[in-house]
Design a protein around this motif. Structure first.
Motif, short mmCIF file in Angstrom:
data_model
loop_
_atom_site.label_atom_id
_atom_site.label_comp_id
_atom_site.label_asym_id
_atom_site.label_seq_id
_atom_site.Cartn_x
_atom_site.Cartn_y
_atom_site.Cartn_z
N PRO A 63 2.84 -5.61 3.57
CA PRO A 63 2.62 -6.57 4.80
C PRO A 63 4.07 -6.93 5.17
O PRO A 63 4.60 -7.29 6.27
CB PRO A 63 1.81 -7.55 4.23
N VAL A 64 5.11 -7.38 4.22
CA VAL A 64 6.27 -7.79 4.51
C VAL A 64 7.00 -6.86 5.18
O VAL A 64 7.97 -7.25 6.06
CB VAL A 64 7.06 -8.11 3.05
N TRP A 65 7.01 -5.69 4.82
CA TRP A 65 8.05 -4.55 5.30
C TRP A 65 7.40 -4.26 6.81
O TRP A 65 8.10 -3.94 7.74
CB TRP A 65 7.86 -3.09 4.72
N PHE A 66 6.05 -4.36 7.02
CA PHE A 66 5.57 -4.27 8.43
C PHE A 66 5.87 -5.25 9.37
O PHE A 66 6.27 -5.21 10.46
CB PHE A 66 3.76 -4.11 8.09
N LEU A 116 -6.87 11.49 9.43
CA LEU A 116 -7.16 10.21 9.96
C LEU A 116 -7.27 9.59 8.71
O LEU A 116 -6.54 8.39 8.34
CB LEU A 116 -8.56 9.71 10.71
N ASP A 117 -7.74 9.96 7.57
CA ASP A 117 -7.78 9.19 6.30
C ASP A 117 -6.60 8.98 5.81
O ASP A 117 -6.12 8.01 5.33
CB ASP A 117 -8.67 9.94 5.08
N LYS A 118 -5.66 10.04 5.87
CA LYS A 118 -4.36 10.22 5.19
C LYS A 118 -3.67 9.10 6.04
O LYS A 118 -2.61 8.32 5.34
CB LYS A 118 -3.69 11.52 5.29
N PHE A 119 -3.56 9.13 7.30
CA PHE A 119 -3.00 8.05 8.23
C PHE A 119 -3.46 6.63 7.75
O PHE A 119 -2.73 5.54 7.51
CB PHE A 119 -3.32 8.14 9.56
N LEU A 120 -4.68 6.31 7.60
CA LEU A 120 -5.00 4.94 7.13
C LEU A 120 -4.80 4.55 5.79
O LEU A 120 -4.26 3.31 5.42
CB LEU A 120 -6.67 4.72 7.31
N ASP A 121 -4.60 5.54 4.81
CA ASP A 121 -4.08 5.37 3.52
C ASP A 121 -2.45 5.04 3.62
O ASP A 121 -2.19 3.90 2.86
CB ASP A 121 -4.07 6.42 2.69
N CYS A 122 -1.84 5.60 4.66
CA CYS A 122 -0.42 5.38 4.73
C CYS A 122 -0.34 3.90 5.38
O CYS A 122 0.62 3.14 4.73
CB CYS A 122 0.00 6.23 5.61
N LEU A 123 -1.05 3.60 6.22
CA LEU A 123 -1.16 2.20 6.84
C LEU A 123 -1.27 1.04 5.71
O LEU A 123 -0.70 -0.17 5.78
CB LEU A 123 -2.16 2.12 8.02
N GLY A 141 8.52 0.58 3.37
CA GLY A 141 7.25 0.10 3.16
C GLY A 141 6.24 0.96 2.61
O GLY A 141 5.34 0.93 1.81
N SER A 142 6.50 2.28 3.05
CA SER A 142 5.52 3.40 2.55
C SER A 142 5.65 4.05 1.20
O SER A 142 5.20 5.03 1.12
CB SER A 142 5.09 4.37 3.66
N GLY A 143 6.64 3.58 0.60
CA GLY A 143 7.17 4.14 -0.60
C GLY A 143 8.61 4.91 -0.69
O GLY A 143 8.84 5.52 -1.88
#
Length: 350
Positions: A46-49, A34-41, A258-260
């Protein structure tokens, strides 16, 4: 009442399959947390999202635009807002029914209630489905040309789903073309199959099914008249369907970047998502839940370090958020119609 019960049943099936799929994805990947998911989020710009969310809406908008374009050519005009309602209804019921079987009938009912002739609505939906299918095949061909090695690197189940999805799409286009150019042959073959199914007691009332068959073949024939004589118009409808397919594909591309994700791997991300779209036609499950996720993860695991998080976010926008939005649009539409019907009834009594 019976149709409503079926819709509720398939909605429950969709929710159950979605919950099961997410649980399997999360629990079977040791590297996910979950921590990894939140870090990715949090990492996603924000622009890409926002761009990804806009692309998710584009999937609905461009279908409506294509339907509006076809109906306009057939002599029926309506506002873009109505086109979006028809598209949202189609997508919502497509998501909750196996093989998307309920989408077009539901959209057709709304279109007819708005005064659009049944023949026009039917032709528009059939023609749009054909262009939608052709758009998938063209984009899939591009994906194969760009990254055929990626397809070869998939495991057998993923290759099988993609292969079946491709066969289903090609078969539909072939059938569509035969209905246009070989109408008597298709009608005779379909009538023979109907007669056989009735003799085997799989179907009942041969004459009733034959009437429906005649109507369907006639719809395809009218589509053929447009295709044979309106090349510029058909190109426009096709491009609108390409834009629709690219909208849903671009959701994953925006989340990837957006995530790199690197621009150098953008073609690989495009291919992975396009293979998932093609494979979604392989099994008659609501929303192709499970199959799309499996192919997506198989493709993206070679190009991103956290494919599960990227999949959950992009799928959350392109499917679940879109599904919820379309459901709200449909429920609001039904509520508004009931209010208007009540007012009309009250005024008539006065």
């Amino acid at each position: 009442m019976k149709k409503r019960s079926k819709a509720v049943f398939w909605l429950i099936v969709l929710l159950a399959l979605s919950a099961l799929t997410i649980y399997i994805i999360v629990s079977s990947n040791d590297g996910f947390s979950l921590d990894k998911f939140l870090d990715c989020l949090e990492t996603i710009s924000p622009v890409w999202f926002v761009l990804a969310a806009a692309c998710a809406f584009g999937f609905i908008y461009f279908e409506g635009a294509a339907l509006r374009c076809i109906c306009h050519r057939l002599g029926c005009d309506f506002k873009r807002s109505r086109a979006t309602v028809y598209a949202a209804t189609d997508i919502y019921f497509s998501d909750i029914t196996p093989s998307a079987a309920g989408g077009q009938p539901a959209a057709m009912v709304l279109m007819m209630k708005d005064g659009i002739p049944g023949a026009v609505a039917a032709i528009a939906l059939v023609l749009n489905l054909a262009m939608y299918t052709l758009a998938i095949l063209v984009l899939s061909l591009i994906a194969f040309l760009l990254n055929f090695d990626m397809f070869l690197g998939f495991d057998f189940p993923a290759q099988l789903f993609i292969g079946i999805g491709g066969v289903v799409q090609v078969a539909f286009i072939v059938l569509f073309a035969m209905c246009i150019f070989k109408k008597p042959l298709v009608h005779s073959l379909a009538a023979f199959i109907l007669r056989l199914l009735c003799k085997l007691r799989i179907l009942k009332d041969y004459e009733a099914h034959l009437v429906k068959l005649d109507a369907s073949v006639e719809q395809y024939n009218k589509c053929g008249e447009l295709i044979r004589h309106e090349y510029g118009f058909m190109l426009k409808v096709f491009l609108l369907n390409v834009a629709q397919r690219m909208s849903v594909i671009s959701v994953a591309l925006c989340i990837f970047l957006g995530s790199g994700g690197s621009l150098e791997m953008l073609d690989a991300a495009f291919s992975a998502q396009t293979f998932a779209v093609l494979g979604s036609n392989a099994v008659p499950l609501p929303g192709a839940v499970g199959v799309v996720d499996y192919i997506f993860l198989t493709g993206f695991e070679t190009i991103v370090s956290d494919p599960v998080s990227v999949e959950l976010i992009s799928r959350g926008l392109s499917f679940y958020a879109s599904f919820i939005f379309c459901g709200i649009v449909f429920l609001v539409e039904i509520a508004v119609r009931k209010i208007r019907t009540g007012k009309d009834a009250g005024e008539s009594q006065d």
